[in-house]
Design an enzyme around this catalytic site. Structure first.
Site, PDB file in Angstrom:
ATOM      1  N   ASN A  61       8.449  -1.510   7.716  1.00 52.63           N
ATOM      2  CA  ASN A  61       9.262  -0.439   8.321  1.00 52.63           C
ATOM      3  C   ASN A  61       9.312  -0.579   9.840  1.00 52.63           C
ATOM      4  OD1 ASN A  61       9.881   0.743   5.877  1.00 52.63           O
ATOM      5  ND2 ASN A  61       8.160   2.155   5.937  1.00 52.63           N
ATOM      6  N   HIS A 114      10.322  -5.989  -0.971  1.00 50.52           N
ATOM      7  CA  HIS A 114       8.889  -6.089  -1.278  1.00 50.52           C
ATOM      8  C   HIS A 114       8.640  -7.054  -2.441  1.00 50.52           C
ATOM      9  CE1 HIS A 114       8.033  -2.887   1.436  1.00 50.52           C
ATOM     10  NE2 HIS A 114       8.386  -1.893   0.665  1.00 50.52           N
ATOM     11  N   LYS A 168      -1.816  -4.071  20.702  1.00 50.46           N
ATOM     12  CA  LYS A 168      -2.797  -4.192  19.628  1.00 50.46           C
ATOM     13  C   LYS A 168      -3.242  -2.817  19.158  1.00 50.46           C
ATOM     14  CE  LYS A 168      -7.239  -6.296  18.446  1.00 50.46           C
ATOM     15  NZ  LYS A 168      -8.354  -7.131  18.924  1.00 50.46           N
TER      16      LYS A 168
END
Length: 287
Positions: free
Chosen positions: A70, A127, A244
């Site tokens: 997403n 997926h 990060k």
């Protein structure tokens, strides 16, 4: 893009309403041995998908649930839209945004006929494992960006996600979810089998594998004239810097026994393979 996001939320809202009237066991169905969410997918859609005709300039983002699809989808969709503005009029772009929900296996069985009218390049997400994708995708060498993530964080994120989404079976405890995740009973099937099957395509010139962890840690240079996904992802000379975060959250949930079980499964399915090495399991999945 706001209208496209609304289409996404409307579909999830509709699925949630349907799911609220279903029993737990009704929330999933099996197709070719893999479980899928009943309110988002259907056997009719999968049968229609088999004859989907891919174009050589299509772009597909492939990733198991909770691998970061997403997040990366929003970036890539924005970049593809910018690219289209150079070759399409604004009306054509607007139609592209509104026409279809981008997840290939999600929606009604008639969507693939409607997709024939979408302008190129079409951007899609899936997926699915490669053997469950239409043969035309590989025959026409569609450009595939394969997004993978360390399996312990995938499981952790999937567990939290399923608790908040009515369309997926929910779990009262992490232990219950872990048992199903390792027993291939979560929607879209076994993540280790997913990695193992995609590893067979890891050397194809039209396939580029990147990791969620890489996206969080390094600068990703993008340009879109060639869209050949090898050392860099090419999409219009944009540079994206990812901060990060969201890595190694699994340490808050996994027991020693669960760590050992997942370590063993990883070695069994993808240890020593190209994708297995790319995931840097020793770095991200060892306490």
């Amino acid at each position: 893009m706001e209208k496209s996001r609304k289409k996404f939320t409307d579909l999830l809202d509709k699925a949630t309403v349907e799911a609220n009237s279903m029993r737990h066991e009704e929330l999933m169905f099996s197709y070719n041995g893999t479980p899928y969410p009943t309110t988002l997918c259907s056997p009719e859609t999968f049968r229609a998908l088999e004859s989907f005709e891919a174009r050589s300039d299509d772009i597909i983002l492939a990733g198991y649930p909770k691998s970061g699809t997403n997040w990366l989808t929003q970036i890539l969709t924005d970049l593809v839209t910018v690219s289209q503005k150079k070759t399409q009029d604004r009306e054509g772009i607007a139609n592209y945004e509104l026409e279809e929900f981008p997840y290939l296996e999600v929606g009604d069985a008639e969507k693939y006929e409607r997709m024939t009218k979408l302008p190129s390049p079409r951007f899609m997400i899936t997926h699915l494992r490669p053997e469950n994708l239409p043969k035309s995708i590989f025959k026409n060498k569609v450009k595939i960006l394969l997004l993978i993530r360390n399996p312990k964080d995938v499981a952790t994120s999937f567990y939290h996600f399923s608790k908040g989404l009515a369309s997926f079976p929910s779990y009262e405890t992490w232990d219950d979810f872990f048992t199903d995740f390792m027993s291939k009973r979560t929607v879209w099937g076994c993540y280790f089998e997913y990695l193992s099957q995609w590893n067979k395509y890891a050397d194809e010139e039209n396939v580029m594998a990147i990791t969620y962890e890489e996206l969080k840690e390094v600068r990703l240079s993008i340009t879109t004239n060639t869209l050949y996904f090898k050392e860099h992802v090419f999409l219009n000379q944009f540079t994206i810097i990812f901060m990060k975060s969201g890595v190694s959250d699994w340490k808050n949930l996994f027991s020693e026994d669960q760590n050992e079980k997942m370590d063993k499964a990883f070695e069994e399915y993808v240890g020593g393979t190209k994708l297995g090495k790319k995931l840097k399991y020793e770095v991200y999945c060892k306490a």
